[in-house]
Design an enzyme around this catalytic site. Structure first.
Site, PDB file in Angstrom:
ATOM      1  CG  ASP A 201      -1.933   1.119   1.191  1.00  0.00           C
ATOM      2  OD1 ASP A 201      -2.609   1.314   0.165  1.00  0.00           O
ATOM      3  OD2 ASP A 201      -2.037   1.814   2.221  1.00  0.00           O
TER       4      ASP A 201
ATOM      5  NE  ARG B  57     -13.478  11.636  -7.648  1.00  0.00           N
ATOM      6  CZ  ARG B  57     -14.441  10.767  -7.304  1.00  0.00           C
ATOM      7  NH1 ARG B  57     -15.372  10.417  -8.150  1.00  0.00           N
ATOM      8  NH2 ARG B  57     -14.470  10.256  -6.099  1.00  0.00           N
ATOM      9  CE  LYS B  58     -13.964   4.737 -10.591  1.00  0.00           C
ATOM     10  NZ  LYS B  58     -14.850   3.768 -11.255  1.00  0.00           N
TER      11      LYS B  58
END
Length: 183
Positions: free
Chosen positions: A101, A153-154
């Protein structure tokens, strides 16, 4: 490139050295290792910043030819200690996912600074992780992350964790979504 303890650590590891060479490389200690008054990045700057957890962390990427071109891949070198164990001599799977992450997230501020992706706050929508082999400890690993697609936005990304022989230990695919409002 500035000389840092992190750089010196990884430059002294022969298999890492080959990744630290190139005319257009940007090599630096990850900004998440800096303690911030807001508490941002406290997990990597404080909690996971010790000889027994993540002893050293360095990010590396190639500077594109154009100042506004997107940086599509980042490499992160990490030296992990046995304080991350979930099983004897094996890094806890939750920490492995946390490392992926963090590594995928490195692509965001680098590219926002270049104005090659939108400014604003992005958060992980999902991080699908496939554990292929255990991540042993202590170890120095390479986390590679790259964009697979950018759609408004992705931000779609993939990543791997590899050992010194280039063997993929873990794979992941991630989606980051830009929040409509700041936190």
């Amino acid at each position: 490139m500035m000389e840092s303890q992190d750089y010196a650590h990884f430059a002294a590891i022969p298999w890492c050295t080959r990744h630290l060479q190139g005319d257009r490389l940007i090599i630096k200690t990850s900004p998440s290792r800096t303690i911030k008054p807001t508490g941002e990045d406290a997990l990597f700057s404080e909690t996971l910043n010790s000889e027994s957890t993540i002893f050293r962390l360095l990010q590396v990427y190639e500077e594109p030819l154009s100042r506004t071109e997107r940086v599509n891949e980042v490499k992160a070198f990490l030296t992990l200690g046995s304080g991350l164990n979930g099983y004897p001599d094996v890094c806890h799977g939750g920490l492995v996912t946390t490392i992926l992450d963090e590594a995928t997230g490195m692509l965001i501020p680098i590219n926002q600074e270049r104005k090659s992706i939108p400014s604003g706050t992005f958060m992980t929508a999902y991080l699908n992780t496939k554990f292929i082999r255990p991540v042993p400890t202590p170890i120095t690993i390479l986390a590679r992350t790259w964009f697979t697609k950018v759609e408004g936005r992705k931000l779609f990304m993939q990543g791997t964790i590899e050992d010194e022989n280039g063997i993929v230990l873990v794979q992941a695919e991630a989606l980051y979504v830009q929040l409509k409002n700041s936190l």
